[in-house]
Motif scaffolding. Structure first.
Motif, PDB file in Angstrom:
ATOM      1  N   THR A 192      -9.815   6.562   2.630  1.00 54.64           N
ATOM      2  CA  THR A 192     -10.227   5.947   1.368  1.00 54.64           C
ATOM      3  C   THR A 192     -10.378   7.018   0.297  1.00 54.64           C
ATOM      4  N   LYS A 193     -10.305   6.575  -0.926  1.00 58.80           N
ATOM      5  CA  LYS A 193     -10.462   7.492  -2.059  1.00 58.80           C
ATOM      6  C   LYS A 193     -11.822   8.187  -2.002  1.00 58.80           C
ATOM      7  N   SER A 194     -12.875   7.459  -1.629  1.00 61.16           N
ATOM      8  CA  SER A 194     -14.213   8.066  -1.569  1.00 61.16           C
ATOM      9  C   SER A 194     -14.316   9.089  -0.435  1.00 61.16           C
TER      10      SER A 194
ATOM     11  N   GLY B  89       0.815  -1.208   0.000  1.00 61.63           N
ATOM     12  CA  GLY B  89       0.000   0.000   0.000  1.00 61.63           C
ATOM     13  C   GLY B  89       0.846   1.254   0.000  1.00 61.63           C
ATOM     14  N   ILE B  90       0.170   2.385   0.080  1.00 63.54           N
ATOM     15  CA  ILE B  90       0.833   3.681   0.127  1.00 63.54           C
ATOM     16  C   ILE B  90       0.510   4.331   1.464  1.00 63.54           C
TER      17      ILE B  90
ATOM     18  N   ASP C 102      -3.807  13.431  -3.897  1.00 66.00           N
ATOM     19  CA  ASP C 102      -4.275  13.349  -5.283  1.00 66.00           C
ATOM     20  C   ASP C 102      -3.344  12.478  -6.117  1.00 66.00           C
ATOM     21  N   HIS C 103      -2.046  12.608  -5.883  1.00 62.38           N
ATOM     22  CA  HIS C 103      -1.074  11.779  -6.594  1.00 62.38           C
ATOM     23  C   HIS C 103      -1.229  10.304  -6.203  1.00 62.38           C
TER      24      HIS C 103
ATOM     25  N   THR D 127      -4.045   3.990  -5.993  1.00 60.34           N
ATOM     26  CA  THR D 127      -4.590   3.174  -4.917  1.00 60.34           C
ATOM     27  C   THR D 127      -5.949   3.706  -4.491  1.00 60.34           C
ATOM     28  N   ASP D 128      -6.694   2.888  -3.738  1.00 62.33           N
ATOM     29  CA  ASP D 128      -7.983   3.315  -3.196  1.00 62.33           C
ATOM     30  C   ASP D 128      -7.901   3.645  -1.712  1.00 62.33           C
TER      31      ASP D 128
END
Length: 183
Positions: A172-174, A93-94, A120-121, A126-127
């Motif tokens: 999370t991305k959302s 993961g990141i 954003d990058h 990843t999510d």
């Protein structure tokens, strides 16, 4: 071991800050940003403003990769750094961390501007992004929650040369998309 296609040392430019890969010649400028004791208030290493403590930390950041200098867009002065890393509890993961800003830049929009660019990058690859925060660093915990991240669990991890207790936050991305829309 980052996700495929993720570039851990990009150049990212925003209205308030410029992020670029840490280089050996950044030592002097970054040590100036780190040289005030107030900058390390709330951090586990409160004496990192001392050169003999900061120098090995700088070497760690340089050698571990993923570290970006933070430059003020107006003056181009180095005001801190932050880092992408793959943590042992989520090795593919990141994670974002090891962030410090000179205390003159606290309380405004600079930390959000840095995280905006970095998140954003990261979310292109990843999510989920992870943050590991010292349990005593209340300032970082609150700043991370303001990004929309949520406490996930506690872990004993070796993120540096020693195992320590960390609070692990998940974004999370959302959740980031919701937070980003609020500005």
């Amino acid at each position: 071991m980052f996700p495929p296609g993720f570039h851990a040392q990009p150049i990212l430019t925003g209205d308030a800050v410029i992020l670029r890969p840490l280089r050996v010649e950044d030592y002097e400028a970054l040590s100036v940003a780190a040289a005030d004791p107030e900058t390390w208030a709330g951090h586990p290493s409160k004496d990192r403003y001392l050169d003999h403590v900061f120098r090995p930390y700088f070497r760690f950041l340089l050698n571990s990769g993923g570290t970006l200098t933070i430059r003020d867009q107006k003056t181009l002065a180095v005001i801190g750094c932050s880092r992408y890393y793959a943590a042992p509890d989520n090795p593919s993961g990141i994670s974002i961390g090891f962030t410090f800003l000179h205390h003159a830049f606290w309380g405004g929009d600079v930390n959000f501007a840095v995280k905006l660019l970095m998140l954003d990058h990261a979310f292109k690859s990843t999510d989920t992004v992870w943050f590991h925060i010292d349990p005593d660093n209340i300032r970082s915990q609150k700043a991370t929650e303001k990004l929309g991240a949520k406490f996930s669990y506690r872990a004993q991890l070796a993120l540096t040369n020693a195992t320590a207790d960390w609070l692990v936050f998940k974004l999370t991305k959302s959740d980031w998309a919701v937070r980003r829309m609020r500005g």
